[in-house]
Design a protein around this motif. Structure first.
Motif, PDB file in Angstrom:
ATOM      1  N   MET A 111       0.830  -1.211   0.000  1.00 51.34           N
ATOM      2  CA  MET A 111       0.000   0.000   0.000  1.00 51.34           C
ATOM      3  C   MET A 111       0.862   1.258   0.000  1.00 51.34           C
ATOM      4  SD  MET A 111      -3.304  -0.922   2.391  1.00 51.34           S
ATOM      5  CE  MET A 111      -2.375  -1.294   3.866  1.00 51.34           C
ATOM      6  N   VAL A 112       2.004   1.209   0.705  1.00 53.30           N
ATOM      7  CA  VAL A 112       2.921   2.358   0.687  1.00 53.30           C
ATOM      8  C   VAL A 112       3.434   2.593  -0.726  1.00 53.30           C
ATOM      9  CG1 VAL A 112       5.155   3.222   1.495  1.00 53.30           C
ATOM     10  CG2 VAL A 112       3.592   2.115   3.106  1.00 53.30           C
ATOM     11  N   GLY A 113       3.822   1.513  -1.412  1.00 45.33           N
ATOM     12  CA  GLY A 113       4.255   1.649  -2.797  1.00 45.33           C
ATOM     13  C   GLY A 113       3.153   2.169  -3.692  1.00 45.33           C
ATOM     14  N   LEU A 114       1.923   1.772  -3.397  1.00 44.25           N
ATOM     15  CA  LEU A 114       0.783   2.235  -4.182  1.00 44.25           C
ATOM     16  C   LEU A 114       0.544   3.730  -3.993  1.00 44.25           C
ATOM     17  CD1 LEU A 114      -1.226   0.857  -6.087  1.00 44.25           C
ATOM     18  CD2 LEU A 114      -2.761   0.562  -4.143  1.00 44.25           C
ATOM     19  N   GLU A 115       0.886   4.248  -2.818  1.00 45.25           N
ATOM     20  CA  GLU A 115       0.751   5.692  -2.572  1.00 45.25           C
ATOM     21  C   GLU A 115       1.683   6.507  -3.463  1.00 45.25           C
ATOM     22  OE1 GLU A 115       1.545   6.520   1.486  1.00 45.25           O
ATOM     23  OE2 GLU A 115       0.158   5.023   2.244  1.00 45.25           O
ATOM     24  N   LEU A 116       2.834   5.941  -3.786  1.00 39.68           N
ATOM     25  CA  LEU A 116       3.843   6.666  -4.550  1.00 39.68           C
ATOM     26  C   LEU A 116       3.573   6.474  -6.038  1.00 39.68           C
ATOM     27  CD1 LEU A 116       6.986   5.623  -2.501  1.00 39.68           C
ATOM     28  CD2 LEU A 116       5.600   7.667  -2.223  1.00 39.68           C
ATOM     29  N   ASP A 117       3.277   7.541  -6.718  1.00 40.61           N
ATOM     30  CA  ASP A 117       2.973   7.495  -8.147  1.00 40.61           C
ATOM     31  C   ASP A 117       4.269   7.687  -8.933  1.00 40.61           C
ATOM     32  OD1 ASP A 117       2.010   7.697 -10.701  1.00 40.61           O
ATOM     33  OD2 ASP A 117       0.367   9.044 -10.195  1.00 40.61           O
ATOM     34  N   LEU A 118       4.692   6.643  -9.667  1.00 40.02           N
ATOM     35  CA  LEU A 118       5.936   6.730 -10.431  1.00 40.02           C
ATOM     36  C   LEU A 118       5.900   7.853 -11.461  1.00 40.02           C
ATOM     37  CD1 LEU A 118       6.974   3.011 -11.093  1.00 40.02           C
ATOM     38  CD2 LEU A 118       8.148   4.703  -9.684  1.00 40.02           C
ATOM     39  N   LYS A 119       4.714   8.097 -12.024  1.00 38.95           N
ATOM     40  CA  LYS A 119       4.595   9.162 -13.025  1.00 38.95           C
ATOM     41  C   LYS A 119       4.869  10.522 -12.391  1.00 38.95           C
ATOM     42  CE  LYS A 119       1.232   6.641 -15.847  1.00 38.95           C
ATOM     43  NZ  LYS A 119      -0.150   6.604 -16.375  1.00 38.95           N
ATOM     44  N   GLU A 120       4.337  10.727 -11.185  1.00 41.44           N
ATOM     45  CA  GLU A 120       4.574  11.997 -10.494  1.00 41.44           C
ATOM     46  C   GLU A 120       6.045  12.126 -10.086  1.00 41.44           C
ATOM     47  OE1 GLU A 120       2.538  14.545 -10.066  1.00 41.44           O
ATOM     48  OE2 GLU A 120       1.010  13.492 -11.219  1.00 41.44           O
ATOM     49  N   VAL A 300       1.937  -0.867  -9.759  1.00 38.04           N
ATOM     50  CA  VAL A 300       0.475  -0.874  -9.946  1.00 38.04           C
ATOM     51  C   VAL A 300       0.010   0.567 -10.135  1.00 38.04           C
ATOM     52  CG1 VAL A 300      -1.752  -1.415  -8.913  1.00 38.04           C
ATOM     53  CG2 VAL A 300       0.184  -2.962  -8.583  1.00 38.04           C
ATOM     54  N   PRO A 301      -0.651   0.894 -11.241  1.00 35.11           N
ATOM     55  CA  PRO A 301      -1.105   2.270 -11.464  1.00 35.11           C
ATOM     56  C   PRO A 301      -2.100   2.704 -10.380  1.00 35.11           C
ATOM     57  CG  PRO A 301      -1.202   1.009 -13.505  1.00 35.11           C
ATOM     58  CD  PRO A 301      -0.927   0.030 -12.408  1.00 35.11           C
ATOM     59  N   PRO A 302      -1.869   3.845  -9.737  1.00 30.26           N
ATOM     60  CA  PRO A 302      -2.771   4.291  -8.664  1.00 30.26           C
ATOM     61  C   PRO A 302      -4.010   5.025  -9.158  1.00 30.26           C
ATOM     62  CG  PRO A 302      -0.928   5.801  -8.847  1.00 30.26           C
ATOM     63  CD  PRO A 302      -0.692   4.722  -9.877  1.00 30.26           C
ATOM     64  N   GLU A 303      -4.108   5.297 -10.465  1.00 30.77           N
ATOM     65  CA  GLU A 303      -5.234   6.066 -10.968  1.00 30.77           C
ATOM     66  C   GLU A 303      -6.507   5.218 -10.996  1.00 30.77           C
ATOM     67  OE1 GLU A 303      -2.573   5.451 -12.883  1.00 30.77           O
ATOM     68  OE2 GLU A 303      -1.412   7.322 -12.929  1.00 30.77           O
ATOM     69  N   GLY A 304      -7.630   5.890 -10.891  1.00 28.14           N
ATOM     70  CA  GLY A 304      -8.915   5.215 -11.029  1.00 28.14           C
ATOM     71  C   GLY A 304      -9.396   4.581  -9.744  1.00 28.14           C
ATOM     72  N   LYS A 305     -10.527   3.887  -9.871  1.00 29.16           N
ATOM     73  CA  LYS A 305     -11.195   3.351  -8.690  1.00 29.16           C
ATOM     74  C   LYS A 305     -10.583   2.037  -8.206  1.00 29.16           C
ATOM     75  CE  LYS A 305     -14.700   0.972 -11.495  1.00 29.16           C
ATOM     76  NZ  LYS A 305     -16.125   0.871 -11.813  1.00 29.16           N
ATOM     77  N   PHE A 306      -9.869   1.315  -9.081  1.00 29.25           N
ATOM     78  CA  PHE A 306      -9.367  -0.006  -8.697  1.00 29.25           C
ATOM     79  C   PHE A 306      -8.414   0.083  -7.516  1.00 29.25           C
ATOM     80  CE2 PHE A 306      -6.165  -3.434  -9.157  1.00 29.25           C
ATOM     81  CZ  PHE A 306      -7.001  -4.507  -8.899  1.00 29.25           C
ATOM     82  N   ALA A 307      -7.462   1.011  -7.573  1.00 31.75           N
ATOM     83  CA  ALA A 307      -6.491   1.145  -6.479  1.00 31.75           C
ATOM     84  C   ALA A 307      -7.195   1.486  -5.174  1.00 31.75           C
ATOM     85  CB  ALA A 307      -5.456   2.208  -6.824  1.00 31.75           C
ATOM     86  N   LYS A 308      -8.186   2.367  -5.238  1.00 23.56           N
ATOM     87  CA  LYS A 308      -8.901   2.754  -4.017  1.00 23.56           C
ATOM     88  C   LYS A 308      -9.699   1.584  -3.456  1.00 23.56           C
ATOM     89  CE  LYS A 308      -9.269   7.659  -5.172  1.00 23.56           C
ATOM     90  NZ  LYS A 308     -10.186   8.795  -5.387  1.00 23.56           N
TER      91      LYS A 308
END
Length: 793
Positions: A111-120, A300-308
């Motif tokens: 989940m910590v890794g999911l918080e970090l957006d590689l694109k950003e 894992v891309p954090p965008e969209g509803k799936f990550a949430k």
């Protein structure tokens, strides 16, 4: 054998199985794995949650309480009692406890890794990269010198290179989740400093886990000198495979999942199995499994509803039940009493000096180099020195693989606790964010209407439920196709919590100000709704997000209203009426307190919209039938503001507006002391009423219980929307009411009343309110309605 001396340990026992046969059959629950684990979880939760309540007034993060709670359970405090230690945390249970704790950590770090957006992170500017790298390199180099002293002082037989890594990493890294939460609580995220610190901390976090992987790789027990090189090469191959192959696969999975109305179970299964396989792979290579779980979260891309949705499914179980076991496991290994006198505390002092001078001083210097003020530079330094769970994970790994001994481990844990404790006070002492928005001439509807200015609406929403009623109100204000007539600024408000999803929303909100025409592919329901409205109506819409604690949320709303030069703020009421007539709370009753504070401190007029059903169900953009609107007018600044809005609504081709003026009967007693002020207010009222055109005007007199009179008129008139002033001349209102006496009556009426209510408060009307005449009730026991003939003016 039983003894009265609690300090004497019971006989050494071993775990005999998973579950017992019960105490009635002679089994002791603590001799079996599952009952003992349950007891351990309960004890840990009680201790850590109690400490969290104690330190909350000191503005300290919950992770500090959890770390302290773990230490207190160990040999430093409660663990000194051998009976407690051998009964609740016997040595035979530690393998199971460590396994469960590590499994929880796997998914937490995912989940910590999911918080970090590689694109950003890729888009981070040169400033953020410079701050991040200098904040790592300088204190890490300082850690090299301290590592030399530690090796000599404690006669460690650990290889020097791994020791440098496991001492330097805790000193040099920044705890990203803890940092973001501290910045949110101090309302720094929306500032220029906040937008600078977040990407720098994200880069710092990624570098920390890479350094950890290197440290584990070079500290292996193989006798072959080439083995660490092979481990590192396999690690590089793993990272490359994850970025090239797994990332593309997960992008496909997320795309498919976001395209479905409800996320399929198979996609969740694929992701969770991916976490486990990544952890297994890095463990197979010789790098700690936590690194694999963290890196899988990164791809894992954090965008969209799936990550949430994914985070919602796993975070409560992981963070509430399993993660605290890690703090207990860590605390049981921490014995602060093992720190040997002056030598140990001397090393601790050097480590604190290295961390503060190396990290804070370097960040301050870089901040000054990039033209930050001295206060901003020191704020940057303290924020980048934030410590948290990541440091504790690194130290536990170092202890488990034999790089650190018990005393060095205890010194480094104490270092993290001290640095963590002083982060928030340091930020508060050196940096106080200030906003200097440009002032604007007309902060209310009355001034804007006189000058034919555009209406700039700041609309606060907590979710999708309040959006239809809000958009109908904006549509009703749109009197022509000229897009400058109405400008809408939706403000998506989310309560800040300790949940990972809240932190994810917070990270996105730091730089999130969407122009609707630029977000065609977003999956956020709130964004989609406003995007669709902007395209259909051609109204300029700019969506902003705020994640804040409810008690401080008004401190974020009011500055945004200033910055957007808002004419009016629209707030949702904390309750709404369903189609079946029942009332339901909107997410959190604390919204009422937010509304009250915004109304007290707002830089413009404020409306509270009470949605009672029919108003939100009617789509004004798709109807040609006339809709009945009522403006209740007693007199006073708020009523004049409501009437001005009524004028605006009357210009809409589908709106038919009635002005229902209520006046006290001629024989009602008045306050002689306020007669002059009342006469002045009456002149203002008449001047405002003189502008009534093409609207129905009816006048009524009341003698007692004016709110009941209004209720009867609204019910019989079958109005779709009723506009009322928050404070009306001659009417008392409770101090803690955001609706006023009439608004409260209409909002809390039964299901027989279908009209939605818009309560209006005019900006800068406080002095006028104090001069309002208060109604002195006559001896009548029931309402006495005197109706005048309706007139069309």
């Amino acid at each position: 054998m039983t003894t009265s001396n609690s300090s004497i340990a019971p006989a050494c026992t071993h775990i005999r199985g998973a579950v017992s046969n019960g105490v009635l059959q002679g089994d002791r629950p603590t001799d079996f794995a599952l009952p003992l684990l349950i007891i351990q979880i309960v004890v840990v939760l009680i201790v850590t949650r109690t400490l969290a309540k104690i330190i909350k007034p000191f503005c300290q993060p919950r992770v500090l309480a959890e770390i302290i709670g773990g230490v207190l359970l160990g040999p430093t405090a409660l663990g000194r009692n051998k009976f407690f230690l051998h009964t609740i945390f016997p040595k035979s249970s530690m393998t199971l406890l460590d396994t469960v704790a590590t499994l929880g950590l796997l998914f937490f770090l995912f989940m910590v890794g999911l918080e970090l957006d590689l694109k950003e992170i890729k888009k981070s500017g040169k400033t953020a990269v410079t701050i991040a790298m200098s904040g790592i390199v300088v204190p890490f180099l300082g850690g090299v010198g301290v590592s030399t002293l530690i090796k000599k002082a404690f006669s460690l037989d650990t290889p020097f290179a791994p020791l440098v890594v496991f001492v330097g990493v805790p000193v040099s890294i920044t705890a990203f989740p803890v940092l973001v939460r501290i910045m949110a609580e101090r309302r720094i995220l929306g500032t220029e400093l906040g937008r600078l610190v977040v990407p720098a901390a994200a880069i710092n976090d990624v570098c920390a886990w890479i350094l950890l992987a290197v440290g584990v790789a070079i500290s292996g027990h193989s006798n072959k000198p080439a083995t660490p090189a092979y481990v590192l090469a396999c690690g590089v191959a793993f990272v490359t495979f994850m970025l090239v192959v797994v990332r593309r696969f997960m992008e496909w999975v997320v795309r498919r999942a976001n395209g479905l109305e409800s996320v399929s179970e198979i996609f969740v299964l694929i992701t969770l199995v991916g976490v486990l396989l990544s952890a297994f792979t890095t463990d197979l290579i010789g790098i700690h499994p936590l690194f694999g779980a963290f890196f899988f979260g990164l791809v894992v891309p954090p965008e969209g509803k799936f990550a949430k949705i994914l985070v919602e499914k796993i975070e409560d179980f992981i963070t509430i039940l399993m993660l605290p076991l890690f703090f207990a496991s860590s605390g049981l290994k921490t014995n602060l009493g093992s720190i040997s006198g002056g030598k140990g505390f001397g090393i601790l002092f050097l480590l604190i000096l290295t961390a503060t001078v190396g990290k804070i001083a370097t960040s301050v210097a870089v901040g000054l180099l990039y033209k930050l003020s001295i206060h901003e530079a020191f704020g940057l330094g303290f924020l980048m020195n934030t410590k948290g769970l990541a440091e504790l994970i690194v130290l536990n790994i170092g202890l488990d693989i034999g790089v650190l001994d018990e005393e060095t481990f205890a010194i480094l844990v104490l270092l993290c606790l001290i640095l963590m404790f002083f982060t928030t006070p340091g930020v508060m002492a050196f940096y106080k964010p200030a906003r200097n928005p440009a002032s604007h001439a007309h902060r209310n509807l009355e001034g804007s209407y006189k000058n034919n200015d555009e209406i700039r609406v700041l609309a606060c929403v907590y979710g999708t439920r309040s959006i239809p009623a809000l958009l109908n109100l904006v549509e009703a204000c749109r009197v022509s196709d000229n897009e400058k007539q109405v400008r809408l600024f939706p403000l998506h408000l989310t309560e800040l919590s300790d949940r990972t999803l809240s932190i994810m929303n917070l990270c996105r909100a730091t730089s999130e100000e969407f122009i609707s025409t630029e977000i065609p592919n977003t999956d956020d329901a709130v964004s989609v709704a406003f995007d669709a409205y902007s395209r259909i109506s051609k109204v300029t819409v700019k969506l902003t997000s705020i994640v804040s604690q409810l008690e401080d949320m008004h401190c974020d709303v009011c500055p945004v209203a200033e910055e957007k030069r808002s004419t009016i703020i629209i707030l949702p009421y904390h309750m709404y009426q369903r189609e079946d007539g029942a009332f339901e709370h909107v997410d959190n009753p604390g919204i009422k307190a937010v509304n009250q504070k915004v109304m007290q401190q707002a830089p413009c007029s404020v409306c509270v919209l009470v949605d009672r059903g029919p108003w939100s169900f009617t789509q004004l953009s798709n109807t040609t039938s006339l809709q009945r609107i009522a403006v209740i007018f007693f007199g006073g600044p708020d009523d004049r503001e409501a009437l001005t809005l009524g004028y605006r609504l009357a210009e809409h081709p589908c709106m038919k507006v009635w002005v229902l003026r209520l006046s006290p009967t001629p024989w009602t007693t008045i306050d002689i002391d306020n007669a002059a002020a009342m006469e002045l207010e009456r002149k203002y009222d008449e001047k405002t009423l003189a502008r009534v055109k093409s609207m129905y005007y009816e006048e009524y007199f009341y003698e007692y219980d004016a709110a009941q009179v209004v209720y009867n008129l609204v019910c019989t008139g079958e109005f779709l929307l009723v506009l009322v002033g928050q404070q009306s001349t001659g009417l008392h209102s409770s101090a803690n009411s955001e609706l006023g006496v009439v608004g409260e009556t209409l909002a809390n009426a039964g299901p027989e009343m279908k009209s939605s209510v818009l309560v209006v408060q005019q900006h800068d009307s406080g002095s006028a309110k104090r001069k309002d005449q208060r109604l002195i009730s006559t001896s009548s026991a029931s309402p006495n309605i005197v109706q005048a003939s309706p007139n069309i003016v």
